[in-house]
Motif scaffolding. Structure first.
Motif, mmCIF file in Angstrom:
data_model
loop_
_atom_site.group_PDB
_atom_site.id
_atom_site.type_symbol
_atom_site.label_atom_id
_atom_site.label_comp_id
_atom_site.label_asym_id
_atom_site.label_seq_id
_atom_site.Cartn_x
_atom_site.Cartn_y
_atom_site.Cartn_z
ATOM 1 N N PHE A 212 0.824 -1.200 0.000
ATOM 2 C CA PHE A 212 0.000 0.000 0.000
ATOM 3 C C PHE A 212 0.865 1.260 0.000
ATOM 4 N N PHE A 213 2.019 1.198 0.643
ATOM 5 C CA PHE A 213 2.961 2.319 0.564
ATOM 6 C C PHE A 213 3.529 2.451 -0.854
ATOM 7 N N VAL A 214 3.875 1.318 -1.438
ATOM 8 C CA VAL A 214 4.423 1.316 -2.797
ATOM 9 C C VAL A 214 3.427 1.917 -3.778
ATOM 10 N N ALA A 215 2.136 1.689 -3.547
ATOM 11 C CA ALA A 215 1.111 2.211 -4.446
ATOM 12 C C ALA A 215 1.186 3.733 -4.558
ATOM 13 N N PHE A 216 1.455 4.406 -3.436
ATOM 14 C CA PHE A 216 1.537 5.866 -3.485
ATOM 15 C C PHE A 216 2.714 6.301 -4.349
ATOM 16 N N ALA A 217 3.861 5.646 -4.199
ATOM 17 C CA ALA A 217 5.037 6.001 -4.991
ATOM 18 C C ALA A 217 4.787 5.776 -6.479
ATOM 19 N N ILE A 218 4.132 4.669 -6.812
ATOM 20 C CA ILE A 218 3.838 4.376 -8.214
ATOM 21 C C ILE A 218 2.893 5.420 -8.793
ATOM 22 N N ASN A 219 1.928 5.873 -7.991
ATOM 23 C CA ASN A 219 0.993 6.889 -8.469
ATOM 24 C C ASN A 219 1.688 8.215 -8.746
ATOM 25 N N VAL A 220 2.683 8.571 -7.953
ATOM 26 C CA VAL A 220 3.424 9.803 -8.195
ATOM 27 C C VAL A 220 4.170 9.717 -9.519
ATOM 28 N N VAL A 221 4.829 8.585 -9.761
ATOM 29 C CA VAL A 221 5.541 8.388 -11.027
ATOM 30 C C VAL A 221 4.561 8.448 -12.204
ATOM 31 N N ALA A 222 3.423 7.768 -12.055
ATOM 32 C CA ALA A 222 2.424 7.761 -13.124
ATOM 33 C C ALA A 222 1.872 9.154 -13.379
ATOM 34 N N LEU A 223 1.706 9.933 -12.316
ATOM 35 C CA LEU A 223 1.181 11.291 -12.470
ATOM 36 C C LEU A 223 2.081 12.121 -13.369
ATOM 37 N N PHE A 224 3.380 12.105 -13.092
ATOM 38 C CA PHE A 224 4.298 12.915 -13.895
ATOM 39 C C PHE A 224 4.389 12.388 -15.322
ATOM 40 N N ALA A 225 4.304 11.067 -15.490
ATOM 41 C CA ALA A 225 4.345 10.493 -16.837
ATOM 42 C C ALA A 225 3.137 10.943 -17.652
ATOM 43 N N ARG A 226 1.977 11.021 -17.014
ATOM 44 C CA ARG A 226 0.771 11.428 -17.724
ATOM 45 C C ARG A 226 0.709 12.938 -17.931
ATOM 46 N N LEU A 227 1.165 13.692 -16.911
ATOM 47 C CA LEU A 227 1.172 15.144 -17.079
ATOM 48 C C LEU A 227 2.108 15.571 -18.202
ATOM 49 N N ARG A 228 3.149 14.775 -18.429
ATOM 50 C CA ARG A 228 4.080 15.092 -19.516
ATOM 51 C C ARG A 228 3.351 15.172 -20.856
ATOM 52 N N LEU A 229 2.283 14.384 -20.986
ATOM 53 C CA LEU A 229 1.460 14.448 -22.196
ATOM 54 C C LEU A 229 0.308 15.433 -22.060
ATOM 55 N N VAL A 230 -0.402 15.325 -20.932
ATOM 56 C CA VAL A 230 -1.669 16.036 -20.775
ATOM 57 C C VAL A 230 -1.519 17.554 -20.834
ATOM 58 N N VAL A 231 -0.443 18.092 -20.270
ATOM 59 C CA VAL A 231 -0.320 19.541 -20.192
ATOM 60 C C VAL A 231 0.415 20.143 -21.384
ATOM 61 N N THR A 232 0.836 19.320 -22.342
ATOM 62 C CA THR A 232 1.546 19.867 -23.499
ATOM 63 C C THR A 232 0.572 20.550 -24.457
ATOM 64 N N GLU A 233 1.103 21.484 -25.201
ATOM 65 C CA GLU A 233 0.284 22.196 -26.181
ATOM 66 C C GLU A 233 -0.210 21.255 -27.273
ATOM 67 N N GLU A 234 0.655 20.282 -27.661
ATOM 68 C CA GLU A 234 0.261 19.343 -28.720
ATOM 69 C C GLU A 234 -0.919 18.481 -28.283
ATOM 70 N N TYR A 235 -0.854 18.013 -27.035
ATOM 71 C CA TYR A 235 -1.937 17.178 -26.530
ATOM 72 C C TYR A 235 -3.230 17.976 -26.438
ATOM 73 N N THR A 236 -3.153 19.164 -25.866
ATOM 74 C CA THR A 236 -4.341 19.997 -25.726
ATOM 75 C C THR A 236 -4.955 20.302 -27.085
ATOM 76 N N HIS A 237 -4.099 20.632 -28.050
ATOM 77 C CA HIS A 237 -4.594 20.922 -29.388
ATOM 78 C C HIS A 237 -5.257 19.695 -30.004
ATOM 79 N N ALA A 238 -4.634 18.521 -29.825
ATOM 80 C CA ALA A 238 -5.183 17.293 -30.388
ATOM 81 C C ALA A 238 -6.538 16.961 -29.769
ATOM 82 N N MET A 239 -6.676 17.144 -28.453
ATOM 83 C CA MET A 239 -7.944 16.862 -27.793
ATOM 84 C C MET A 239 -9.035 17.817 -28.254
#
Length: 443
Positions: A212-239
């Protein structure tokens, strides 16, 4: 209005001119989107499988010591289902967050809530320390998990479906589905390591908390991996270019609400099988004497590998025969498997291992294309919200109560209950696919 499943040879809802314009402006490669989908969803599946495995190995002793092993496990599975009930609520709530603020803000809040609620379970005292408060807090954190998971929808699967070559839609659709067996494999391997390295008392006292502790660490890594796409101008434009933006839930229900349930039932055989080969066998075998917990976890890790191979195969096959045909064929195979389920799961170690391995193979073949029923039934501007809600209800109807119902009925009426449960999912899938085809022919 489109009610058909995506044909791998023709992108649904677009003319050739639309496709040319979209491909000319799109800057996100399908492979890059697929990586974001896999990383993000693996963290979510890991969180949920950690809880599911703990419902068998940990929670009966820690939170329900006053009940028999069977009744304690049933109570744990009842709490397990709460997240799936809360998930559509989370989708509705966080869609409003996105309309008011941004997709990045919504995703950040959702994943921190998911990681925090999962890690919060690791700090919970047992029933012997704080009594019924322990059960209440466990249920509270489980509900928060479901709300957070509903809020974590980022639209990447829909964007991926609209950015892939028409002849490779089945292949790219299955990439995001790889997250399920990967998340299960990591969770099972972690529990197996702890269960083999610690004595039973240490495992129950404190060892189970580490996943359960490991789950929090994995979620932090996943958050930054997804934000790398989600907050980009290319992604926003594509959506925005594909009108993949949230709309009001009631507006969605009024316009194409029937497609939410049609899509959910079309993949029901896959979702019904999901927890019956991952969580339920562990519970059933642990209550018997045919093999040890460590042996079951080892076989299930191998099953997850088989499931990955099945998902990959589904992408290849779907691009040749079509996604709807693939879903129907897989449902029929699951129906055949259901007939042999009591014999296999009620047999010796070899028979039980066969149930797990064959079940994971069929799960891979069916679940690999289950996302097709989510992304292709809606008008383009309804797809973002429609896909999220369809997935929510598919999990709720097909998988949420599977371990609870299967274990409860099997303990009373025998393993034939597993066959009935799976066959009901198969029937719903085949009927939904037939209705979908009839609607398409009528229109």
């Amino acid at each position: 209005m489109s009610t058909t499943f995506e044909d791998p040879r023709k992108p649904a809802g677009f003319s050739p001119e639309d496709i040319g314009r979209i491909q000319a402006h799109a800057k996100l490669a399908p492979g890059e989107i697929a990586i974001g989908v896999v990383i993000g969803r693996t963290s979510e599946y890991f969180d949920f499988f950690v809880f599911g495995i703990a419902c068998v190995l940990v929670f009966p002793a820690v939170f329900f010591p006053f009940e028999s092993p069977l009744d304690a496990m049933l109570l744990a599975f009842a709490i397990f289902s709460l997240a799936f009930i809360a998930r559509p609520i989370g989708t509705t709530l966080f869609m409003s967050f996105q309309r008011r603020w941004s997709r990045g803000t919504k995703l950040t809040i959702a994943l921190f809530l998911l990681g925090s609620s999962t890690a919060g379970m690791a700090f919970l005292p047992g029933y012997t320390i704080i009594g019924s408060w322990a059960i209440g807090l466990l249920a509270f954190f489980r509900i928060l998990q479901g709300i957070a998971l509903g809020g974590s929808w980022d639209g990447l699967p829909s964007l991926l479906a609209l950015n892939t070559p028409p002849e490779r839609r089945g292949w790219y659709a299955m990439l995001g589905q790889l997250s399920a067996p990967i998340g299960f494999m990591i969770a099972s391997a972690l529990f197996l390591f702890l269960h083999t390295q610690l004595n039973h008392q240490d495992f129950i006292d404190w060892g189970w908390r580490y996943p359960f502790f490991v789950a929090f660490a994995i979620n932090v890594v996943a958050l930054f991996a997804r934000l790398r796409l989600v907050v980009t101008e290319e992604y926003t434009h594509a959506m925005e270019e594909r009108a993949l933006e949230p709309i009001g839930i009631f507006d969605m229900l009024q316009r194409q609400g029937y497609n939410i349930f049609l899509g959910a039932f079309a993949a029901l055989a896959s979702y019904a099988l999901f927890h019956l080969v991952s969580i339920f066998p562990l519970s059933w075998i642990s209550l018997g004497t045919t093999q040890s917990i460590n042996q079951v976890l080892t076989v299930q890790i191998a099953g997850a590998v088989v499931g990955i191979l099945g998902i990959i195969a589904s992408g290849i096959i779907a691009d040749r025969i079509g996604r709807r045909t693939m879903l129907g064929t897989a449902a029929v195979l699951i129906g055949v498997f259901a007939l042999f389920a009591p014999l296999l799961l009620g047999g010796n170690k070899l028979a039980q291992d066969t149930f797990i391995l064959v079940g994971f193979l069929l799960l891979g073949l069916s679940y690999g294309q289950a996302a097709g029923s989510v992304t292709s039934n809606f008008e383009i501007h309804l797809r973002y919200t429609g896909a999220a809600l369809t997935s929510d209800f598919a999990w709720l109807i097909g998988a949420a109560f599977a371990p609870l119902v299967a274990l409860g009925l099997s303990s009373r009426f025998g393993l034939v209950a597993v066959s009935v449960y799976l066959l009901s999912g198969v029937a719903c899938t085949l009927i939904a696919l037939r209705v979908n085809r009839a609607l398409a022919e009528r229109e």
